[in-house]
Scaffold this motif. Structure first.
Motif, mmCIF file in Angstrom:
data_model
loop_
_atom_site.group_PDB
_atom_site.id
_atom_site.type_symbol
_atom_site.label_atom_id
_atom_site.label_comp_id
_atom_site.label_asym_id
_atom_site.label_seq_id
_atom_site.Cartn_x
_atom_site.Cartn_y
_atom_site.Cartn_z
ATOM 1 N N LYS A 102 0.830 -1.206 0.000
ATOM 2 C CA LYS A 102 0.000 0.000 0.000
ATOM 3 C C LYS A 102 0.866 1.258 0.000
ATOM 4 O O LYS A 102 0.601 2.200 -0.735
ATOM 5 C CB LYS A 102 -0.925 -0.028 1.210
ATOM 6 N N VAL A 103 1.928 1.260 0.796
ATOM 7 C CA VAL A 103 2.840 2.408 0.838
ATOM 8 C C VAL A 103 3.550 2.571 -0.507
ATOM 9 O O VAL A 103 3.649 3.682 -1.036
ATOM 10 C CB VAL A 103 3.867 2.257 1.982
ATOM 11 N N ASN A 105 2.515 1.555 -3.479
ATOM 12 C CA ASN A 105 1.545 2.022 -4.464
ATOM 13 C C ASN A 105 1.237 3.503 -4.287
ATOM 14 O O ASN A 105 1.081 4.225 -5.276
ATOM 15 C CB ASN A 105 0.262 1.201 -4.380
ATOM 16 N N SER A 106 1.147 3.978 -3.053
ATOM 17 C CA SER A 106 0.874 5.405 -2.848
ATOM 18 C C SER A 106 2.045 6.255 -3.339
ATOM 19 O O SER A 106 1.843 7.354 -3.849
ATOM 20 C CB SER A 106 0.568 5.695 -1.384
ATOM 21 N N LEU A 107 3.272 5.748 -3.198
ATOM 22 C CA LEU A 107 4.428 6.489 -3.712
ATOM 23 C C LEU A 107 4.404 6.545 -5.231
ATOM 24 O O LEU A 107 4.736 7.568 -5.823
ATOM 25 C CB LEU A 107 5.730 5.844 -3.225
ATOM 26 N N HIS A 108 3.995 5.452 -5.874
ATOM 27 C CA HIS A 108 3.900 5.443 -7.335
ATOM 28 C C HIS A 108 2.804 6.382 -7.809
ATOM 29 O O HIS A 108 2.965 7.065 -8.819
ATOM 30 C CB HIS A 108 3.631 4.033 -7.863
ATOM 31 N N LYS A 109 1.686 6.465 -7.090
ATOM 32 C CA LYS A 109 0.596 7.355 -7.486
ATOM 33 C C LYS A 109 1.035 8.803 -7.394
ATOM 34 O O LYS A 109 0.662 9.615 -8.225
ATOM 35 C CB LYS A 109 -0.627 7.121 -6.607
ATOM 36 N N GLU A 110 1.838 9.150 -6.367
ATOM 37 C CA GLU A 110 2.323 10.519 -6.233
ATOM 38 C C GLU A 110 3.225 10.890 -7.395
ATOM 39 O O GLU A 110 3.173 12.004 -7.894
ATOM 40 C CB GLU A 110 3.070 10.693 -4.914
#
Length: 143
Positions: A102-103, A105-110
């Motif tokens: 989850k962490v 994926n959130s970095l990739h989304k940013e």
């Protein structure tokens, strides 16, 4: 290229080394979680439900016996307590992996969310600029 060289190239790729490090760390993490479940989580739970030692909790299908030669034939059991411990360990490890992913994926989304600045005006903006300039020229002639 010889087979030995191909193997060396394969083994030295970053992904293979990352995988090896992940397996080693995963094994160590599994031992930590096993210890956490067996020695920290399950004893209080067993105490709360009547002093049950989950590691010894089993269903005996056949009692231990002694044969004619005096050798003990062990009991046949289903280790429910060990299964429950393993299930709790799996849930903890799965949750930890879920949180890590989850962490990530959130970095990739940013990274994807930050759009690159356009280098110049878009085709629509250029067309509107030309229309504006033409209207100014026309207004200057009429005045």
């Amino acid at each position: 290229m010889g087979m030995l060289q191909e193997f060396k190239d394969f083994a030295m790729r970053g992904n293979v080394i990352d995988l090896a490090v992940g397996v080693v760390i995963g094994g160590a993490f599994g031992k930590i979680v096993s210890s956490l479940v067996d020695q920290v989580i399950m004893p209080p739970i067993g105490l709360l439900i009547g002093g049950v030692d989950f590691s010894q909790w089993a269903i005996t299908l056949k009692q231990a016996t002694t044969d004619a030669a005096g050798e003990v034939i062990p009991a046949v059991t289903i280790g429910i307590g060990d299964f429950i411990n393993t299930l709790i360990q799996f849930i903890i490890i799965a949750f930890a992996i879920f949180m890590v992913i989850k962490v990530i994926n959130s970095l990739h989304k940013e990274e994807e969310a930050a759009p690159a600045e356009p280098e110049g005006p878009t085709a629509d903006q250029q067309l509107l600029t030309e229309i504006r300039d033409l209207l100014r020229q026309q207004a200057g002639r009429d005045a």
